[in-house]
Design a protein around this motif. Sequence first.
Motif, PDB file in Angstrom:
ATOM      1  N   GLU A 267       0.838  -1.205   0.000  1.00 45.34           N
ATOM      2  CA  GLU A 267       0.000   0.000   0.000  1.00 45.34           C
ATOM      3  C   GLU A 267       0.872   1.255   0.000  1.00 45.34           C
ATOM      4  O   GLU A 267       0.591   2.224  -0.703  1.00 45.34           O
ATOM      5  CB  GLU A 267      -0.911   0.034   1.230  1.00 45.34           C
ATOM      6  CG  GLU A 267      -2.034  -0.961   1.219  1.00 45.34           C
ATOM      7  CD  GLU A 267      -2.777  -1.010   2.551  1.00 45.34           C
ATOM      8  OE1 GLU A 267      -2.616  -0.079   3.387  1.00 45.34           O
ATOM      9  OE2 GLU A 267      -3.526  -1.976   2.764  1.00 45.34           O
ATOM     10  N   SER A 268       1.921   1.231   0.789  1.00 47.63           N
ATOM     11  CA  SER A 268       2.829   2.374   0.861  1.00 47.63           C
ATOM     12  C   SER A 268       3.490   2.632  -0.485  1.00 47.63           C
ATOM     13  O   SER A 268       3.579   3.773  -0.947  1.00 47.63           O
ATOM     14  CB  SER A 268       3.897   2.135   1.930  1.00 47.63           C
ATOM     15  OG  SER A 268       4.831   3.179   1.939  1.00 47.63           O
TER      16      SER A 268
ATOM     17  N   GLN B 251       2.355   1.817  -3.431  1.00 49.03           N
ATOM     18  CA  GLN B 251       1.337   2.328  -4.347  1.00 49.03           C
ATOM     19  C   GLN B 251       1.058   3.807  -4.101  1.00 49.03           C
ATOM     20  O   GLN B 251       0.917   4.585  -5.039  1.00 49.03           O
ATOM     21  CB  GLN B 251       0.050   1.514  -4.239  1.00 49.03           C
ATOM     22  CG  GLN B 251       0.159   0.153  -4.886  1.00 49.03           C
ATOM     23  CD  GLN B 251       0.606   0.238  -6.334  1.00 49.03           C
ATOM     24  OE1 GLN B 251       1.720  -0.181  -6.664  1.00 49.03           O
ATOM     25  NE2 GLN B 251      -0.196   0.797  -7.202  1.00 49.03           N
ATOM     26  N   ARG B 252       0.960   4.214  -2.827  1.00 51.23           N
ATOM     27  CA  ARG B 252       0.744   5.630  -2.493  1.00 51.23           C
ATOM     28  C   ARG B 252       1.864   6.498  -3.050  1.00 51.23           C
ATOM     29  O   ARG B 252       1.624   7.548  -3.646  1.00 51.23           O
ATOM     30  CB  ARG B 252       0.678   5.809  -0.973  1.00 51.23           C
ATOM     31  CG  ARG B 252      -0.683   5.896  -0.387  1.00 51.23           C
ATOM     32  CD  ARG B 252      -0.693   6.342   1.070  1.00 51.23           C
ATOM     33  NE  ARG B 252       0.438   5.938   1.881  1.00 51.23           N
ATOM     34  CZ  ARG B 252       0.528   4.808   2.558  1.00 51.23           C
ATOM     35  NH1 ARG B 252      -0.443   3.928   2.522  1.00 51.23           N
ATOM     36  NH2 ARG B 252       1.596   4.523   3.283  1.00 51.23           N
TER      37      ARG B 252
ATOM     38  N   ARG C 153       3.837   5.825  -5.514  1.00 59.07           N
ATOM     39  CA  ARG C 153       3.854   5.791  -6.984  1.00 59.07           C
ATOM     40  C   ARG C 153       2.891   6.803  -7.597  1.00 59.07           C
ATOM     41  O   ARG C 153       2.986   7.087  -8.785  1.00 59.07           O
ATOM     42  CB  ARG C 153       3.533   4.384  -7.494  1.00 59.07           C
ATOM     43  CG  ARG C 153       4.731   3.473  -7.373  1.00 59.07           C
ATOM     44  CD  ARG C 153       4.489   2.131  -8.009  1.00 59.07           C
ATOM     45  NE  ARG C 153       5.721   1.337  -7.931  1.00 59.07           N
ATOM     46  CZ  ARG C 153       5.751   0.022  -7.829  1.00 59.07           C
ATOM     47  NH1 ARG C 153       4.621  -0.671  -7.806  1.00 59.07           N
ATOM     48  NH2 ARG C 153       6.907  -0.606  -7.759  1.00 59.07           N
ATOM     49  N   GLU C 154       1.981   7.356  -6.814  1.00 62.93           N
ATOM     50  CA  GLU C 154       1.083   8.385  -7.322  1.00 62.93           C
ATOM     51  C   GLU C 154       1.837   9.668  -7.647  1.00 62.93           C
ATOM     52  O   GLU C 154       1.365  10.488  -8.425  1.00 62.93           O
ATOM     53  CB  GLU C 154      -0.045   8.654  -6.325  1.00 62.93           C
ATOM     54  CG  GLU C 154      -0.995   7.477  -6.182  1.00 62.93           C
ATOM     55  CD  GLU C 154      -2.027   7.670  -5.087  1.00 62.93           C
ATOM     56  OE1 GLU C 154      -2.148   8.795  -4.549  1.00 62.93           O
ATOM     57  OE2 GLU C 154      -2.730   6.688  -4.772  1.00 62.93           O
ATOM     58  N   ALA C 155       3.029   9.848  -7.037  1.00 65.77           N
ATOM     59  CA  ALA C 155       3.777  11.083  -7.244  1.00 65.77           C
ATOM     60  C   ALA C 155       5.229  10.872  -7.665  1.00 65.77           C
ATOM     61  O   ALA C 155       5.942  11.847  -7.890  1.00 65.77           O
ATOM     62  CB  ALA C 155       3.751  11.912  -5.958  1.00 65.77           C
TER      63      ALA C 155
ATOM     64  N   THR D  67       8.485   7.762  -9.152  1.00 65.89           N
ATOM     65  CA  THR D  67       8.875   6.433  -9.604  1.00 65.89           C
ATOM     66  C   THR D  67       9.474   5.723  -8.396  1.00 65.89           C
ATOM     67  O   THR D  67      10.384   6.252  -7.745  1.00 65.89           O
ATOM     68  CB  THR D  67       9.915   6.536 -10.737  1.00 65.89           C
ATOM     69  OG1 THR D  67       9.337   7.295 -11.806  1.00 65.89           O
ATOM     70  CG2 THR D  67      10.324   5.162 -11.227  1.00 65.89           C
TER      71      THR D  67
ATOM     72  N   THR E 219      11.942  11.380  -7.903  1.00 64.37           N
ATOM     73  CA  THR E 219      10.892  12.388  -7.959  1.00 64.37           C
ATOM     74  C   THR E 219      11.512  13.728  -8.314  1.00 64.37           C
ATOM     75  O   THR E 219      12.707  13.807  -8.593  1.00 64.37           O
ATOM     76  CB  THR E 219      10.123  12.441  -6.619  1.00 64.37           C
ATOM     77  OG1 THR E 219       8.966  13.258  -6.766  1.00 64.37           O
ATOM     78  CG2 THR E 219      10.991  12.930  -5.484  1.00 64.37           C
TER      79      THR E 219
END
Length: 163
Positions: A65-66, A68-69, A71-73, A75, A100
């Motif tokens: 989950e971490s 994925q979170r 990866r929203e902002a 690589t 980033t």
Amino acid sequence: MATTLPVKIEFSLPEGWQPAPPDEVGAPGVAFIALHSASREGFTANITIAGKMRDTIDLVAIGDESVQRLREAATVSVAHRTEVGTPEAPALTQTLRISTSLHGRLLDLVQSQVYLVMQDVHNPAEHAVIELVLTAKSTQIAQVEEDFKDFVRSLRPADSSAE
């Protein structure tokens, strides 16, 4: 907005780390943040603490989950992941490589995450997952990773008799 932890903990900050108000330093959603004052060259290494009660304690899923979170902002790649602890007190460590941008400049970060399961002392059937995170530039990580290990080793449940 800064949050509170679902369980009370105690810890010691290594020398050279200073607590800061999470909302004032752009760390909403964490209960605690400490900044490494000697590592300010474009990014300040930091340690954060967050946590919440969880219905399930599948730490690998929580680690995913971490990722994925993030990866929203950015690589993100998982460089290392290990399940540690005991059946009574499971934990997960993972190291992430993050690419980033900050103020228009490329930034390569390393994030060391530790997830600890802590039993609620008043209701043993309930569990909190505490997330301890060190974030540093890849060029800073060598100078702060031992501090983070010392910090993690210092963490313990707060003395409930002091309430």
